[in-house]
Design a protein around this motif. Sequence first.
Motif, PDB file in Angstrom:
ATOM      1  N   TYR A  98       0.832  -1.198   0.000  1.00  0.00           N
ATOM      2  CA  TYR A  98       0.000   0.000   0.000  1.00  0.00           C
ATOM      3  C   TYR A  98       0.872   1.255   0.000  1.00  0.00           C
ATOM      4  N   ARG A  99       0.511   2.216  -0.841  1.00  0.00           N
ATOM      5  CA  ARG A  99       1.207   3.499  -1.001  1.00  0.00           C
ATOM      6  C   ARG A  99       2.681   3.292  -1.360  1.00  0.00           C
ATOM      7  N   ASP A 151      -4.408   2.426   9.387  1.00  0.00           N
ATOM      8  CA  ASP A 151      -3.265   2.856  10.192  1.00  0.00           C
ATOM      9  C   ASP A 151      -2.182   3.476   9.322  1.00  0.00           C
ATOM     10  N   VAL A 152      -2.001   2.949   8.110  1.00  0.00           N
ATOM     11  CA  VAL A 152      -1.025   3.535   7.187  1.00  0.00           C
ATOM     12  C   VAL A 152      -1.386   4.987   6.911  1.00  0.00           C
ATOM     13  N   ASP A 153      -2.632   5.230   6.583  1.00  0.00           N
ATOM     14  CA  ASP A 153      -3.049   6.598   6.257  1.00  0.00           C
ATOM     15  C   ASP A 153      -2.892   7.525   7.456  1.00  0.00           C
ATOM     16  N   ARG A 154      -3.154   7.015   8.653  1.00  0.00           N
ATOM     17  CA  ARG A 154      -2.972   7.838   9.852  1.00  0.00           C
ATOM     18  C   ARG A 154      -1.507   8.224  10.025  1.00  0.00           C
ATOM     19  N   SER A 182      -0.556  10.873   7.619  1.00  0.00           N
ATOM     20  CA  SER A 182      -1.192  12.156   7.929  1.00  0.00           C
ATOM     21  C   SER A 182      -0.371  12.995   8.899  1.00  0.00           C
ATOM     22  N   VAL A 183       0.519  12.334   9.641  1.00  0.00           N
ATOM     23  CA  VAL A 183       1.412  13.072  10.565  1.00  0.00           C
ATOM     24  C   VAL A 183       2.865  12.983  10.091  1.00  0.00           C
ATOM     25  N   GLY A 184       3.050  12.654   8.810  1.00  0.00           N
ATOM     26  CA  GLY A 184       4.377  12.706   8.219  1.00  0.00           C
ATOM     27  C   GLY A 184       5.257  11.489   8.436  1.00  0.00           C
ATOM     28  N   ILE A 185       4.677  10.359   8.838  1.00  0.00           N
ATOM     29  CA  ILE A 185       5.456   9.141   9.085  1.00  0.00           C
ATOM     30  C   ILE A 185       5.232   8.157   7.942  1.00  0.00           C
ATOM     31  N   PRO A 186       6.270   7.786   7.186  1.00  0.00           N
ATOM     32  CA  PRO A 186       6.103   6.821   6.098  1.00  0.00           C
ATOM     33  C   PRO A 186       5.675   5.460   6.647  1.00  0.00           C
TER      34      PRO A 186
END
Length: 218
Positions: free
Chosen positions: A122-123, A145-148, A151-155
């Motif tokens: 994913y991504r 959880d990936v998208d979250r 959203s705060v700049g963590i790959p």
Amino acid sequence: MTPQELLNANDIYLENYDLGNHTSICPQCSHARKPAHQKTECVSVKIDDKGPTWYCHHCGYSGPPKGGGKSNQGGEFAATYDYPGFQKVRYPKGHEPRFRIRHREGNGWRWGAGRADTRVLYRKDEVDKAIVLGRTILVVEGEKDVDRCWSVGIPATCNAHGAAEPGKKPKWRAEHSAQLRGADIVVIPDHDDAGYVRRAAIFPTGSMQATAAKNSTR
């Protein structure tokens, strides 16, 4: 809706639709298996006077969905996640199955991945760029959880099929690990048996840097 209409609406096709027991390939997992097993009829179908029911002995896909139909109207989805060539659908809690995969066909959608490769992470395009920049990649259990994380700049990333239940073959494969070759990763499993099995599948040999922690984002 006739048994044939209900089964076909869920991408299950039989040689005939008479009362009794039947088998079919699985619209959820057969396309992602090794070529030698893609035509294995792993779905058991029973048709009786109450209608059809089915169960995949490989991935556990069962039906019919609650409500009796295809359940593909956009308003019923809790979320959708786009991968190259296919989309993963998440239904609200209580719906069975909770997740499904579909792909574009013409101007609409068809269940299953079609010819898309569901082994892609994913991504992945964003993850590849982060790896080049030397950033640490989090491997979590689901797209939410990936998208979250992003959203705060963590790959972060995950595999499309999630975690396997204990005692079943891990859904994280060598092909997934290969996409993270050269990266420093942190593995964050869900805090349950399936999550721990998945962590072991991702990090079996010490070939990658990994840390396990309780997943607090769900």
